[in-house]
Design an enzyme around this catalytic site. Structure first.
Site, PDB file in Angstrom:
ATOM      1  N   HIS A  41      56.207  -3.064  39.507  1.00  0.00           N
ATOM      2  CA  HIS A  41      57.438  -2.509  38.939  1.00  0.00           C
ATOM      3  C   HIS A  41      58.664  -3.362  39.285  1.00  0.00           C
ATOM      4  CE1 HIS A  41      58.550   0.720  36.423  1.00  0.00           C
ATOM      5  NE2 HIS A  41      59.019   1.575  37.305  1.00  0.00           N
ATOM      6  N   ASN A  57      64.880   4.228  38.027  1.00  0.00           N
ATOM      7  CA  ASN A  57      65.198   5.251  37.034  1.00  0.00           C
ATOM      8  C   ASN A  57      66.688   5.447  36.800  1.00  0.00           C
ATOM      9  OD1 ASN A  57      62.456   5.558  36.999  1.00  0.00           O
ATOM     10  ND2 ASN A  57      62.433   7.648  37.780  1.00  0.00           N
ATOM     11  N   ASP A  82      59.077  -5.039  33.654  1.00  0.00           N
ATOM     12  CA  ASP A  82      57.623  -4.983  33.580  1.00  0.00           C
ATOM     13  C   ASP A  82      57.194  -4.245  32.319  1.00  0.00           C
ATOM     14  OD1 ASP A  82      58.829  -2.773  35.341  1.00  0.00           O
ATOM     15  OD2 ASP A  82      56.912  -1.890  34.753  1.00  0.00           O
ATOM     16  N   ASN A 119      61.282   4.051  32.206  1.00  0.00           N
ATOM     17  CA  ASN A 119      62.426   4.844  32.660  1.00  0.00           C
ATOM     18  C   ASN A 119      63.649   3.995  32.997  1.00  0.00           C
ATOM     19  OD1 ASN A 119      61.210   7.365  32.371  1.00  0.00           O
ATOM     20  ND2 ASN A 119      60.278   7.280  34.400  1.00  0.00           N
TER      21      ASN A 119
END
Length: 233
Positions: free
Chosen positions: A43, A90, A115, A136
């Protein structure tokens, strides 16, 4: 060592008095999560691409600006701003939105690195716009751009999780050795094409780069084949 940015108005002020005026900058933003425990995870590959490009240009990304680690420099005569939001993935828009607004940049001069589960591991794709694809971090960026999706992205393929593995767990894992090899190559290729975009243009670079990326792992690579399904195109 981190330091809070004081002279951050450099481009805004000098652009008013320069003769000729400075060219319109690019704002390049890599998405990820702050903190040591997230280093090297799937991530956080957006952060890694910022670091690779910064190293290529000799830019230090250690100032603090708009809730991001920030650095600035030039590609040729084009200013570039590099940022790694420290808001957690997020909430990436809480940093990205204010950065673009601060420099009064049109969204076609903003590019986000992130990613992507839908691309094979190590495959990159340049796009001039798009949706969030259930990412997100991208969703937060779009929200803080008031729903506007007209900003560029450099998507970094990480492959799909194996079997029934929870995608969230997959994102927060580090790459295995074989995947890491492909990612390291991809980071170099990404940094190389980013250096060309200010002079050649995004559309022109995307046309040849995406074609090259699409087929690069079709070439014989026997040391990868059949080893891990997450690496397969």
């Amino acid at each position: 060592m981190l330091r809070r940015l004081n002279g951050v108005q450099g481009w805004r002020l000098s652009s008013l008095s320069s003769n000729p005026p400075l060219k319109l900058p690019w704002l390049l933003i890599g998405l990820g999560n702050p903190g040591h425990k997230f280093l090297g995870t799937r991530h956080n590959i957006g952060f890694e691409l910022i670091d690779a490009f910064a190293e290529k240009l000799g830019i230090s990304v250690c100032d603090v600006h708009c809730k991001a680690l920030f650095g600035q420099g030039f590609v040729g005569d084009v200013p570039v701003f590099l940022a790694k939001p420290q808001t957690y993935m997020n909430l990436s828009g809480e940093s990205t939105g204010p950065l673009a607004a601060y420099y009064k940049l049109p969204l076609n001069r903003v590019m986000v690195f992130h990613d992507d589960l839908e691309l094979p591991c190590g495959v990159l794709r340049l796009q001039d716009k798009g949706g969030h694809g259930s990412h997100n971090g991208l969703k937060s960026v779009i929200d803080h751009f008031r729903g506007n999706k007209e900003f560029a992205r450099l998507r970094i393929g990480i492959g799909r999780p194996p079997g029934q593995m929870d995608p969230k767990a997959f994102l927060l894992q580090k790459f295995n050795n074989l995947a890491r090899e492909r990612i390291d190559v991809a980071l170099k290729e990404g940094a190389d094409v980013l250096k060309l975009i200010p002079s050649e243009g995004l559309a022109e670079c995307a046309q040849w780069f995406n074609k090259e990326q699409k087929y690069k792992h079709i070439r014989p690579e026997t040391h990868f084949e059949g080893v891990n399904s997450n690496l397969a195109p």
